[in-house]
Design a protein around this motif. Structure first.
Motif, PDB file in Angstrom:
ATOM      1  N   LYS A   1    -104.535  42.930 -49.965  1.00 11.46           N
ATOM      2  CA  LYS A   1    -104.284  42.806 -48.518  1.00 11.46           C
ATOM      3  C   LYS A   1    -105.547  42.403 -47.759  1.00 11.46           C
ATOM      4  O   LYS A   1    -105.548  41.446 -46.984  1.00 11.46           O
ATOM      5  CB  LYS A   1    -103.762  44.140 -47.948  1.00 11.46           C
ATOM      6  N   SER A   2    -106.619  43.155 -48.001  1.00  9.52           N
ATOM      7  CA  SER A   2    -107.873  42.829 -47.307  1.00  9.52           C
ATOM      8  C   SER A   2    -108.371  41.456 -47.709  1.00  9.52           C
ATOM      9  O   SER A   2    -108.893  40.703 -46.892  1.00  9.52           O
ATOM     10  CB  SER A   2    -108.947  43.860 -47.634  1.00  9.52           C
ATOM     11  N   THR A   3    -108.199  41.146 -48.984  1.00  8.05           N
ATOM     12  CA  THR A   3    -108.637  39.847 -49.484  1.00  8.05           C
ATOM     13  C   THR A   3    -107.949  38.719 -48.718  1.00  8.05           C
ATOM     14  O   THR A   3    -108.593  37.763 -48.283  1.00  8.05           O
ATOM     15  CB  THR A   3    -108.332  39.746 -50.995  1.00  8.05           C
TER      16      THR A   3
ATOM     17  N   PRO B   1    -112.915  44.310 -39.574  1.00  6.35           N
ATOM     18  CA  PRO B   1    -112.837  44.551 -41.015  1.00  6.35           C
ATOM     19  C   PRO B   1    -112.552  46.024 -41.322  1.00  6.35           C
ATOM     20  O   PRO B   1    -112.717  46.883 -40.464  1.00  6.35           O
ATOM     21  CB  PRO B   1    -114.241  44.170 -41.517  1.00  6.35           C
ATOM     22  N   GLN B   2    -112.111  46.256 -42.567  1.00  5.97           N
ATOM     23  CA  GLN B   2    -111.777  47.624 -42.972  1.00  5.97           C
ATOM     24  C   GLN B   2    -113.001  48.517 -42.892  1.00  5.97           C
ATOM     25  O   GLN B   2    -112.933  49.654 -42.467  1.00  5.97           O
ATOM     26  CB  GLN B   2    -111.236  47.586 -44.410  1.00  5.97           C
ATOM     27  N   ILE B   3    -114.153  47.979 -43.304  1.00  6.06           N
ATOM     28  CA  ILE B   3    -115.385  48.766 -43.273  1.00  6.06           C
ATOM     29  C   ILE B   3    -116.319  48.161 -42.244  1.00  6.06           C
ATOM     30  O   ILE B   3    -116.621  46.971 -42.284  1.00  6.06           O
ATOM     31  CB  ILE B   3    -116.052  48.759 -44.661  1.00  6.06           C
TER      32      ILE B   3
ATOM     33  N   LEU C   1    -106.567  43.264 -37.760  1.00  9.78           N
ATOM     34  CA  LEU C   1    -107.054  44.633 -37.894  1.00  9.78           C
ATOM     35  C   LEU C   1    -106.772  45.123 -39.313  1.00  9.78           C
ATOM     36  O   LEU C   1    -105.616  45.176 -39.731  1.00  9.78           O
ATOM     37  CB  LEU C   1    -106.350  45.551 -36.885  1.00  9.78           C
ATOM     38  N   ASP C   2    -107.817  45.459 -40.042  1.00  9.58           N
ATOM     39  CA  ASP C   2    -107.616  45.935 -41.407  1.00  9.58           C
ATOM     40  C   ASP C   2    -107.612  47.463 -41.421  1.00  9.58           C
ATOM     41  O   ASP C   2    -108.641  48.094 -41.241  1.00  9.58           O
ATOM     42  CB  ASP C   2    -108.712  45.389 -42.330  1.00  9.58           C
ATOM     43  N   GLU C   3    -106.449  48.022 -41.626  1.00 17.28           N
ATOM     44  CA  GLU C   3    -106.265  49.479 -41.640  1.00 17.28           C
ATOM     45  C   GLU C   3    -106.919  50.159 -40.443  1.00 17.28           C
ATOM     46  O   GLU C   3    -107.818  50.987 -40.590  1.00 17.28           O
ATOM     47  CB  GLU C   3    -106.817  50.070 -42.945  1.00 17.28           C
ATOM     48  N   PRO C   4    -106.443  49.840 -39.249  1.00 11.41           N
ATOM     49  CA  PRO C   4    -107.082  50.414 -38.055  1.00 11.41           C
ATOM     50  C   PRO C   4    -106.867  51.915 -37.918  1.00 11.41           C
ATOM     51  O   PRO C   4    -107.536  52.548 -37.114  1.00 11.41           O
ATOM     52  CB  PRO C   4    -106.394  49.663 -36.901  1.00 11.41           C
TER      53      PRO C   4
END
Ligand SMILES: Nc1ncnc2c1ncn2[C@@H]1O[C@H](COP(=O)(O)OP(=O)(O)OP(=O)(O)O)[C@@H](O)[C@H]1O
Ligand SMILES: [Mg+2]
Lengths: 338, 260
Positions: B41-43, B82-84, B162-165
């Protein structure tokens, strides 16, 4: 209302920090002119400027102590600006000009020239500069793989430093009766600083500082992480290389002029972060002022504390910089932005 | 604004993670990408926003290939959280949000009045204006997340990624964040693409859901058609009942009892 006060406080604070540092530099500068193997009174210093001084006093002030003090300030400024940029590049509080090979490269070139081609000794600065630049380029070439990653830069820095260090030790062992010049180079010193040094270093610094100003925005963005920086439209790889190049230029310039001085590039940005926070717009000027003050103080103490001998500023910085650094670490316990 | 990814192949080093992936993101919609950990997903999110390179395929933004756009131009159109992410701990909230204006500024220009106005707007929209002078480590996790969303919003993008907000947030902050996303989408018409793990929330807020399994698209469509008992079994290896409750628009997911 309360909030507003807080915001303007941080601007006030930056101004206050700079004012104190500048006052400190002024005091240290005066001390540096007055203190030394032949003591000069404040009155005599002023007499130099209204033209009534004895010849001996005039020479000591204008030809020895002034250029030396000014050179220390410039060198301190350059090394700490370089350190600040490298900490942004590596996202690592332990990054300093040594970690991108500047010191090792410069000493390899200088040692080679001093020991193997002594007839070229007069151009050691040029070779040292070139050696520093070359080592830095080598490290970045080895670290490049689809971009430059901080961890790879640090690791290839360790590798290059180790190889060059080994070579340097070998050459010194082979020529152990002829190390005078090498030792002087390895332990950076302002002894014998001339106005010519000041002019050259001043030129380097002027060019370097303009480039530092151009780097501030991207250094700030890199602190938010690579992905966030990219999202903000920053070319991350290009920025890393540009920032490193500016840092390498500044530190190579100082190494070539006065030899190696450790720790300033590490400690000054740290103190600056504690005093002014992590915003490079404020932090870099604070680091520059801190670095200038530190080097000037270290040199002045180094040349006056032991009667009859001079402790090179490079030695002073290593001896006092290390414990001071540890003290800061333990006192604060944490790094900003790391 | 419209984003179209065609036949993407994305990997790290020699390892191909995602392949044959296509998607179509329509303007003004909320699209959610779901799938198990490590499914890619993030990729995908990073590749279509050019945070990472893709090895094959194309991504079009409003009909133009993103690989041909200037970084700043892209940053004015797409805002990615980003997620991080992290920032130096002494940064103040307002300072962080003002970085969102970077893509709109010339290299040496100061903040313009318009920048100030938009920073204030982004902070008001996300309910972070009253936090503006706090340092970012003085505020709660939910507030931190809203501040980061404000930062990305200050870019004035046409689409937010938004990655896993909601990861690491407690349930009330999760819901608060989801409400914020929904509100922004409704009031400003901004398109949203996000990665979520909570499928009930995905059901509620999304207009469109894309399911990724092992780097491939498993299915996509309107939430109720995508989140099915069969999908849950095949993608997540989980048994559940999807139940309609009177008075609620969207169904709920009842997972098989733990220990049963
Ligand atoms: N920088 C990287 N280098 C190498 N492999 C990576 C990298 N980032 C991710 N991967 C691999 O790619 C695969 C997909 O990762 P990705 O982060 O896209 O998953 P995800 O669906 O976002 O998972 P999660 O739900 O845990 O966030 C994983 O197997 C992961 O190990
Ligand atoms: Mg992920």
């Amino acid at each position: 209302m309360k909030m507003k006060n807080k915001a303007s406080n941080s601007i006030l604070r930056a101004g206050a920090v700079w004012t104190v540092l500048i006052a400190g530099i002024a005091a240290a500068f005066l001390a540096a002119v007055v203190i030394g193997s032949s003591r000069i009174t404040l009155g005599e210093v002023f007499s130099v400027f209204n033209g009534t001084a004895e010849n001996k006093v005039r020479v000591i002030v204008t030809q020895l102590r002034l250029p030396r003090a000014i050179l220390s300030l410039i060198v301190g400024a350059c090394l700490s600006a370089a350190g600040a940029l490298l900490q942004a590049v590596m996202k690592n509080p332990l990054a300093d000009p040594g970690s991108i090979g500047v010191s090792a490269g410069a000493s390899t070139a200088a040692i080679t020239v001093l020991l193997l081609f002594p007839n070229l000794s007069y151009s050691v600065p040029l070779f040292a500069f070139g050696g520093a630049a070359l080592a830095c380029v080598l490290i970045y070439l080895m670290a490049w793989k689809d971009g430059v990653d901080p961890v790879r830069i640090i690791l290839s820095g360790v590798a290059v430093n180790s190889v060059l260090g080994g070579y340097n030790s070998f050459l010194q062992l082979q020529n152990s009766d002829n190390l005078q010049g090498v030792l002087a180079f390895m332990n950076g010193s302002f002894a014998g600083a001339t106005w010519q040094n000041v002019r050259i270093m001043g030129l380097y610094a002027a060019i370097g500082m303009v480039m530092v100003v151009l780097c501030i925005k991207s250094a700030n963005a890199l602190q938010l992480g690579d992905e966030m920086a990219k999202n903000l439209g920053v070319r991350v790889n290009l920025s890393r290389i540009a920032l490193s190049a500016v840092a390498a230029f500044l530190s190579a310039a100082t190494v070539s002029q006065i030899g190696m001085i450790g720790f300033v590039g590490l400690v000054a940005p740290h103190i600056a972060r504690m005093l002014s926070g992590s915003d490079y717009k404020v932090m870099v000027p604070t680091a520059i002022l801190t670095g200038s003050l530190t080097v000037l103080l270290a040199d002045t103490v180094g040349r006056s504390v032991l009667p009859g001998t001079e402790i090179p500023v490079g030695v002073m910085m290593s001896v006092f910089g290390g414990p001071f650094f540890l003290y800061m670490l333990r006192k604060r316990g944490n790094f900003h932005g790391a | 604004m419209e984003l179209k990814a065609e036949n993407l192949e994305i990997g790290y080093g020699d390892k191909v993670i995602v392949n044959g992936f296509s998607m179509n993101i329509e303007r003004g919609k909320i699209t959610t990408i779901i799938g198990p950990n490590g499914s890619g997903k993030s990729t995908v999110l990073k590749a279509v926003t050019r945070l990472i390179k893709y090895q094959g395929g194309v991504v079009y933004l409003n009909g133009r290939e993103i690989s041909e756009m200037k970084p700043k131009e892209l940053a004015r159109t797409l805002g990615v959280l980003p997620q991080i992410h992290s920032a130096p701990s002494d940064f103040r909230v307002r300072e962080l949000v003002s970085y969102g204006r970077m893509p709109h500024q010339k290299p040496f220009s100061k903040k313009s009045e318009e920048d100030e106005r938009i920073i204030r707007w982004a902070m008001t929209e996300t309910g972070t204006w009253q936090l503006r002078d706090k340092s970012i480590y003085e505020i709660s996790g939910g507030e931190t997340q809203r501040v980061w969303i404000a930062t990305v919003l200050a870019q004035k993008p046409e689409m937010l990624f938004l990655d896993e907000p909601t990861t690491y947030l407690d349930i009330s902050h999760q819901l608060e964040t989801m409400q914020l996303v929904k509100k922004l989408n409704k009031e400003t018409g901004i398109g949203v693409v996000m990665v979520l793990h909570d499928l009930t929330q995905a059901l509620e807020v999304s207009d469109h859901i894309i399911v990724i399994k092992d780097g491939k698209k498993y299915s996509e469509g309107v939430p109720e058609e995508v989140i099915t008992e069969k999908m849950m079994r095949e993608v997540y290896n989980v048994d559940c009942d999807i139940i309609k409750i009177a008075g609620r628009d969207k169904p709920l997911i009842a997972y098989k009892q733990i220990g049963a």
